[in-house]
Design a protein around this motif. Structure first.
Motif, mmCIF file in Angstrom:
data_model
loop_
_atom_site.group_PDB
_atom_site.id
_atom_site.type_symbol
_atom_site.label_atom_id
_atom_site.label_comp_id
_atom_site.label_asym_id
_atom_site.label_seq_id
_atom_site.Cartn_x
_atom_site.Cartn_y
_atom_site.Cartn_z
ATOM 1 N N PHE A 3 80.174 -132.647 -63.179
ATOM 2 C CA PHE A 3 81.403 -132.777 -62.405
ATOM 3 C C PHE A 3 81.457 -134.169 -61.793
ATOM 4 C CE2 PHE A 3 80.209 -128.366 -62.466
ATOM 5 C CZ PHE A 3 81.395 -127.707 -62.720
ATOM 6 N N THR A 4 82.679 -134.727 -61.739
ATOM 7 C CA THR A 4 82.896 -135.973 -61.012
ATOM 8 C C THR A 4 83.745 -135.660 -59.792
ATOM 9 O OG1 THR A 4 84.886 -136.505 -62.300
ATOM 10 C CG2 THR A 4 82.782 -137.404 -63.085
ATOM 11 N N ALA A 5 83.431 -136.346 -58.698
ATOM 12 C CA ALA A 5 84.209 -136.210 -57.467
ATOM 13 C C ALA A 5 84.602 -137.602 -57.006
ATOM 14 C CB ALA A 5 83.394 -135.501 -56.387
ATOM 15 N N SER A 6 85.876 -137.759 -56.696
ATOM 16 C CA SER A 6 86.379 -139.062 -56.255
ATOM 17 C C SER A 6 87.509 -138.849 -55.263
ATOM 18 C CB SER A 6 86.878 -139.877 -57.460
ATOM 19 O OG SER A 6 87.952 -139.208 -58.100
ATOM 20 N N ALA A 7 87.780 -139.898 -54.498
ATOM 21 C CA ALA A 7 88.877 -139.849 -53.528
ATOM 22 C C ALA A 7 89.295 -141.265 -53.176
ATOM 23 C CB ALA A 7 88.449 -139.109 -52.265
ATOM 24 N N ALA A 8 90.543 -141.415 -52.858
ATOM 25 C CA ALA A 8 91.051 -142.658 -52.284
ATOM 26 C C ALA A 8 90.872 -142.549 -50.772
ATOM 27 C CB ALA A 8 92.516 -142.837 -52.664
ATOM 28 N N PRO A 9 91.132 -143.607 -50.007
ATOM 29 C CA PRO A 9 90.995 -143.509 -48.541
ATOM 30 C C PRO A 9 91.851 -142.403 -47.922
ATOM 31 C CG PRO A 9 91.146 -145.798 -49.200
ATOM 32 C CD PRO A 9 91.436 -144.975 -50.439
ATOM 33 N N SER A 10 92.961 -142.040 -48.565
ATOM 34 C CA SER A 10 93.772 -140.920 -48.093
ATOM 35 C C SER A 10 94.276 -140.165 -49.312
ATOM 36 C CB SER A 10 94.951 -141.420 -47.249
ATOM 37 O OG SER A 10 95.805 -142.216 -48.042
ATOM 38 N N GLY A 11 94.803 -138.998 -49.082
ATOM 39 C CA GLY A 11 95.313 -138.199 -50.187
ATOM 40 C C GLY A 11 94.315 -137.154 -50.635
ATOM 41 N N HIS A 12 94.525 -136.643 -51.813
ATOM 42 C CA HIS A 12 93.733 -135.542 -52.330
ATOM 43 C C HIS A 12 92.371 -135.992 -52.850
ATOM 44 C CE1 HIS A 12 97.857 -133.987 -52.495
ATOM 45 N NE2 HIS A 12 97.289 -132.809 -52.308
ATOM 46 N N VAL A 13 91.379 -135.133 -52.688
ATOM 47 C CA VAL A 13 90.061 -135.318 -53.296
ATOM 48 C C VAL A 13 90.131 -134.675 -54.675
ATOM 49 C CG1 VAL A 13 87.616 -134.698 -53.146
ATOM 50 C CG2 VAL A 13 88.892 -135.290 -51.069
ATOM 51 N N ASN A 14 89.515 -135.310 -55.664
ATOM 52 C CA ASN A 14 89.534 -134.771 -57.020
ATOM 53 C C ASN A 14 88.125 -134.404 -57.465
ATOM 54 O OD1 ASN A 14 91.025 -134.314 -59.612
ATOM 55 N ND2 ASN A 14 89.474 -135.757 -60.315
ATOM 56 N N VAL A 15 87.988 -133.250 -58.094
ATOM 57 C CA VAL A 15 86.744 -132.828 -58.731
ATOM 58 C C VAL A 15 87.107 -132.404 -60.148
ATOM 59 C CG1 VAL A 15 84.808 -131.216 -58.681
ATOM 60 C CG2 VAL A 15 85.798 -132.025 -56.541
ATOM 61 N N SER A 16 86.408 -132.984 -61.139
ATOM 62 C CA SER A 16 86.733 -132.696 -62.536
ATOM 63 C C SER A 16 85.484 -132.348 -63.327
ATOM 64 C CB SER A 16 87.384 -133.911 -63.196
ATOM 65 O OG SER A 16 88.635 -134.186 -62.631
ATOM 66 N N PRO A 17 85.566 -131.346 -64.197
ATOM 67 C CA PRO A 17 84.448 -131.050 -65.097
ATOM 68 C C PRO A 17 84.468 -131.998 -66.288
ATOM 69 C CG PRO A 17 86.227 -129.505 -65.478
ATOM 70 C CD PRO A 17 86.665 -130.391 -64.343
ATOM 71 N N ARG A 18 83.290 -132.317 -66.783
ATOM 72 C CA ARG A 18 83.147 -133.219 -67.936
ATOM 73 C C ARG A 18 82.101 -132.648 -68.889
ATOM 74 N NH1 ARG A 18 87.356 -136.739 -66.922
ATOM 75 N NH2 ARG A 18 87.322 -137.274 -64.736
ATOM 76 N N SER A 19 82.195 -133.019 -70.138
ATOM 77 C CA SER A 19 81.236 -132.578 -71.138
ATOM 78 C C SER A 19 80.062 -133.549 -71.220
ATOM 79 C CB SER A 19 81.919 -132.480 -72.503
ATOM 80 O OG SER A 19 80.995 -132.132 -73.491
ATOM 81 N N THR A 20 78.850 -133.030 -71.208
ATOM 82 C CA THR A 20 77.668 -133.907 -71.222
ATOM 83 C C THR A 20 77.507 -134.659 -72.537
ATOM 84 O OG1 THR A 20 76.258 -132.042 -71.867
ATOM 85 C CG2 THR A 20 76.370 -132.582 -69.511
ATOM 86 N N ASP A 21 78.184 -134.256 -73.600
ATOM 87 C CA ASP A 21 78.030 -134.989 -74.860
ATOM 88 C C ASP A 21 78.603 -136.404 -74.774
ATOM 89 O OD1 ASP A 21 80.695 -134.095 -74.827
ATOM 90 O OD2 ASP A 21 80.752 -133.749 -76.983
ATOM 91 N N MET A 22 79.413 -136.675 -73.767
ATOM 92 C CA MET A 22 79.989 -138.009 -73.587
ATOM 93 C C MET A 22 79.247 -138.827 -72.518
ATOM 94 S SD MET A 22 82.525 -138.273 -75.694
ATOM 95 C CE MET A 22 82.111 -137.112 -76.979
ATOM 96 N N PHE A 23 78.195 -138.287 -71.930
ATOM 97 C CA PHE A 23 77.447 -138.911 -70.829
ATOM 98 C C PHE A 23 76.290 -139.740 -71.387
ATOM 99 C CE2 PHE A 23 74.237 -138.951 -67.471
ATOM 100 C CZ PHE A 23 74.984 -139.278 -66.366
ATOM 101 N N ARG A 24 76.073 -140.931 -70.807
ATOM 102 C CA ARG A 24 74.969 -141.790 -71.224
ATOM 103 C C ARG A 24 74.278 -142.390 -70.003
ATOM 104 N NH1 ARG A 24 76.503 -139.426 -75.046
ATOM 105 N NH2 ARG A 24 76.851 -140.171 -77.165
ATOM 106 N N VAL A 25 72.942 -142.444 -70.053
ATOM 107 C CA VAL A 25 72.148 -143.128 -69.036
ATOM 108 C C VAL A 25 71.960 -144.557 -69.505
ATOM 109 C CG1 VAL A 25 69.923 -143.211 -67.853
ATOM 110 C CG2 VAL A 25 70.986 -140.996 -68.360
ATOM 111 N N LEU A 26 72.309 -145.523 -68.664
ATOM 112 C CA LEU A 26 72.230 -146.936 -69.021
ATOM 113 C C LEU A 26 70.987 -147.618 -68.467
ATOM 114 C CD1 LEU A 26 75.951 -147.882 -68.367
ATOM 115 C CD2 LEU A 26 74.889 -147.218 -70.531
#
Length: 163
Positions: A3-26
């Motif tokens: 899951f990713t969680a993000s927010a701007a200084p005001s407004g709604h907080v967003n939480v989104s599910p993501r698939s691990t097949d697209m995730f990479r450790v750099l």
């Protein structure tokens, strides 16, 4: 799934599910994922406005554990040289149809905690709807969809998708 969680200084907080097949450790303090088309583009708008991003993994099998990566993120635009370079290096040069952008996270804090409240699940398979939707839309249809649905956040913030 993560899951990713993000927010701007005001407004709604967003939480989104993501698939691990697209995730990479750099590296020791950097990760990225290839972001596929969604019904909105909140994470991109929030990263442009504020930059804070948290990625959370939950163990759904085995020992109960949650891990969060806290830091600052940025979007890597599809038309950029950096996108092409990372696509070659981390995805064999192949972007799935509907790949919208990449999200990079430099994290400065890793936190683990118990996952006692996370239920146990068994993986069955990836859902076929994303690929089927993208095939039905085609390249031009996907770009039209981005222009209609992915250029501003719920709070009217720009996502800068076509920068």
């Amino acid at each position: 799934m993560f899951f990713t969680a993000s927010a701007a200084p005001s407004g709604h907080v967003n939480v989104s599910p993501r698939s691990t097949d697209m995730f990479r450790v750099l590296g020791d303090n950097a990760v990225m994922y290839l972001d596929r088309t969604g019904s909105g583009n909140e994470t991109a708008a929030h990263l442009k406005a504020d930059g804070r991003l948290t990625i959370m993994f939950c163990a759904v099998a085995g020992p109960p554990l949650i891990m969060r990566l806290y830091g600052r993120g940025r979007v890597i635009h599809r038309a950029s040289d950096e996108f092409a370079t990372r696509l070659r290096a981390h995805f064999e040069g192949i972007a799935p149809l509907g790949a919208r952008q990449m999200v990079h996270l430099d994290f400065d804090l890793v936190q683990t905690s118990c996952g006692y409240g996370v239920p146990l699940f068994e993986y069955q398979e990836e859902r076929p709807q994303m690929d089927a939707w993208a095939r039905a839309k085609g390249v031009e249809g996907i770009e039209d969809y981005w222009r209609e649905k992915n250029q501003v956040s719920l709070d009217g913030l720009p996502t800068c998708l076509f920068e």
